[in-house]
Design an enzyme around this catalytic site. Structure first.
Site, PDB file in Angstrom:
ATOM      1  N   LYS A  47       0.840  -1.208   0.000  1.00 55.76           N
ATOM      2  CA  LYS A  47       0.000   0.000   0.000  1.00 55.76           C
ATOM      3  C   LYS A  47       0.873   1.254   0.000  1.00 55.76           C
ATOM      4  O   LYS A  47       0.637   2.191  -0.762  1.00 55.76           O
ATOM      5  CB  LYS A  47      -0.950  -0.005   1.217  1.00 55.76           C
ATOM      6  CG  LYS A  47      -2.093  -0.992   1.068  1.00 55.76           C
ATOM      7  CD  LYS A  47      -2.918  -1.175   2.340  1.00 55.76           C
ATOM      8  CE  LYS A  47      -3.930  -2.298   2.115  1.00 55.76           C
ATOM      9  NZ  LYS A  47      -4.712  -2.640   3.314  1.00 55.76           N
ATOM     10  N   GLN A  71      -4.799  -1.287   9.593  1.00 52.58           N
ATOM     11  CA  GLN A  71      -4.809  -2.611   8.980  1.00 52.58           C
ATOM     12  C   GLN A  71      -5.418  -3.641   9.942  1.00 52.58           C
ATOM     13  O   GLN A  71      -5.064  -3.695  11.119  1.00 52.58           O
ATOM     14  CB  GLN A  71      -3.370  -2.998   8.587  1.00 52.58           C
ATOM     15  CG  GLN A  71      -3.257  -4.300   7.829  1.00 52.58           C
ATOM     16  CD  GLN A  71      -3.817  -4.239   6.399  1.00 52.58           C
ATOM     17  OE1 GLN A  71      -3.936  -3.160   5.809  1.00 52.58           O
ATOM     18  NE2 GLN A  71      -4.157  -5.383   5.853  1.00 52.58           N
ATOM     19  N   ASP A 121     -11.107   3.391   4.261  1.00 53.44           N
ATOM     20  CA  ASP A 121     -11.584   2.013   4.205  1.00 53.44           C
ATOM     21  C   ASP A 121     -13.113   1.966   4.081  1.00 53.44           C
ATOM     22  O   ASP A 121     -13.675   0.930   3.722  1.00 53.44           O
ATOM     23  CB  ASP A 121     -11.214   1.287   5.515  1.00 53.44           C
ATOM     24  CG  ASP A 121     -10.042   0.333   5.365  1.00 53.44           C
ATOM     25  OD1 ASP A 121      -9.861  -0.206   4.260  1.00 53.44           O
ATOM     26  OD2 ASP A 121      -9.337   0.119   6.359  1.00 53.44           O
TER      27      ASP A 121
HETATM   28  N1  GUN Z   1      -7.304  -6.494   6.087  1.00 52.13           N
HETATM   29  C1  GUN Z   1      -7.695  -7.199   5.001  1.00 52.13           C
HETATM   30  N2  GUN Z   1      -8.367  -6.396   4.138  1.00 52.13           N
HETATM   31  C2  GUN Z   1      -8.377  -5.171   4.685  1.00 52.13           C
HETATM   32  C3  GUN Z   1      -8.898  -3.918   4.262  1.00 52.13           C
HETATM   33  O1  GUN Z   1      -9.512  -3.771   3.185  1.00 52.13           O
HETATM   34  N3  GUN Z   1      -8.714  -2.879   5.114  1.00 52.13           N
HETATM   35  C4  GUN Z   1      -8.071  -3.019   6.302  1.00 52.13           C
HETATM   36  N4  GUN Z   1      -7.943  -1.938   7.073  1.00 52.13           N
HETATM   37  N5  GUN Z   1      -7.576  -4.163   6.725  1.00 52.13           N
HETATM   38  C5  GUN Z   1      -7.727  -5.231   5.917  1.00 52.13           C
END
Ligand code: GUN
Length: 292
Positions: A52, A96, A119
């Site tokens: 990311k 995350q 998100d």
């Molecule tokens: N863990 C797995 N997928 C995601 C996501 O889309 N956002 C976040 N914050 N954590 C994740």
């Protein structure tokens, strides 16, 4: 033989368009900033977070990563979120998941400023999504919707099944498909006759996290299959990534299908950058570019 939906190519195109918009914003002295917070303890999360951050920089955005010890308390994590809420250089905040046991993920998510919640997991954004108010939309379902619209153009009247009822994918996906005039079924681990439900569906979104659970012979001929699963399995003594759909068999009957890897995965990060751009434009009263 079904067509392969190239999520990597679509995501690269989207990132290029985002990068062009970032240049225009920077000309006006606005630099979109994305902060990703990770609490140590989940090895897969480390890989995702680094990807990311790398992509964030590639499109010209300001990237911040905060890595906290695995024993971090709830209060300490909330303090970090509050600091980022107050940080003017940050337009998007992502914590995350999964988080360690001592931390209540819901309260962390709902502490993020909803306007920085890239998100789209905050209860306010969930409510906005379900009531058709402009909102930040969860990245993975948004990516699936973009791929579906690109493939089918109009989803009106299609029967869609979503296998999986998570807050991250299944539930927001249902809302997005209802808004596109689909007739939506949400299936889950307690659904009876899943096979028959899948067989009736023009669109299949697989998001259960069980390797190859959706069998190829369940797929209606010509259906569009979007596989959200990323499962690491061992086959023939080798590590392999597979989706939630039995890909080789499904490909024979589907009209179009996403591979794993190279399907939905790259779209999730592209949509995160899309949401960061949207949050930045809103904050600065700039017009939001339309990409799809
Ligand atoms: N863990 C797995 N997928 C995601 C996501 O889309 N956002 C976040 N914050 N954590 C994740």
């Amino acid at each position: 033989m079904g067509k392969l939906i190239d999520g990597k190519k679509f995501a690269d195109n989207l990132c290029n368009k985002i990068a062009e918009e970032v240049i225009k914003l920077k000309d006006k002295n606005i630099t979109p900033g994305l902060a990703v917070v990770r609490v140590e303890g989940d090895p897969a999360s480390a890989v995702y977070v680094n990807m990311k951050a790398k992509k964030t920089k590639e499109v010209g955005m300001h990237s911040v990563i905060k890595i906290l010890d695995k024993n971090t308390s709830q209060d300490d994590l909330l303090k970090v979120v509050e600091e980022l809420n107050n940080d003017k250089s940050i337009n998007g905040i992502l914590v995350q998941l999964p988080l360690p046991k001592q931390i209540n993920a819901d309260s962390v998510i709902n502490t993020i400023n909803p306007d920085k919640d890239v998100d789209g997991f905050h209860a306010i954004n969930t409510g906005r999504l379900w009531t058709n108010i402009d909102s930040l939309v969860p990245c993975t379902p948004l990516g699936c919707k973009m791929l579906l619209l690109d493939e089918l153009k109009d989803l009106t009247g299609k029967k869609a099944i979503i296998v999986g009822r998570s807050n991250i994918v299944g539930k927001p996906m249902a809302s997005l498909l209802i808004s596109e005039n689909c007739t939506v079924t949400i299936a889950h681990s307690k659904t009876e006759n899943l096979k028959d439900e899948v067989k009736k569906s023009d669109i299949v979104i697989a998001a259960v996290g069980v390797p190859e659970m959706i069998k190829g012979k369940w797929i209606k001929p010509g259906a569009t299959v979007i596989d959200v699963g990323i499962n690491r399995i061992e086959r023939g003594g080798k590590q392999k990534l597979v989706g939630d759909v039995e890909f080789e068999e499904a490909k024979k009957v589907a009209g179009a299908i996403t591979p794993v890897p190279g399907g939905v995965g790259p779209m999730t990060i592209a949509c995160l950058l899309h949401n960061t751009l949207v949050a930045t434009c809103k904050k600065n009263n700039k017009e939001i570019p339309k990409f799809f």
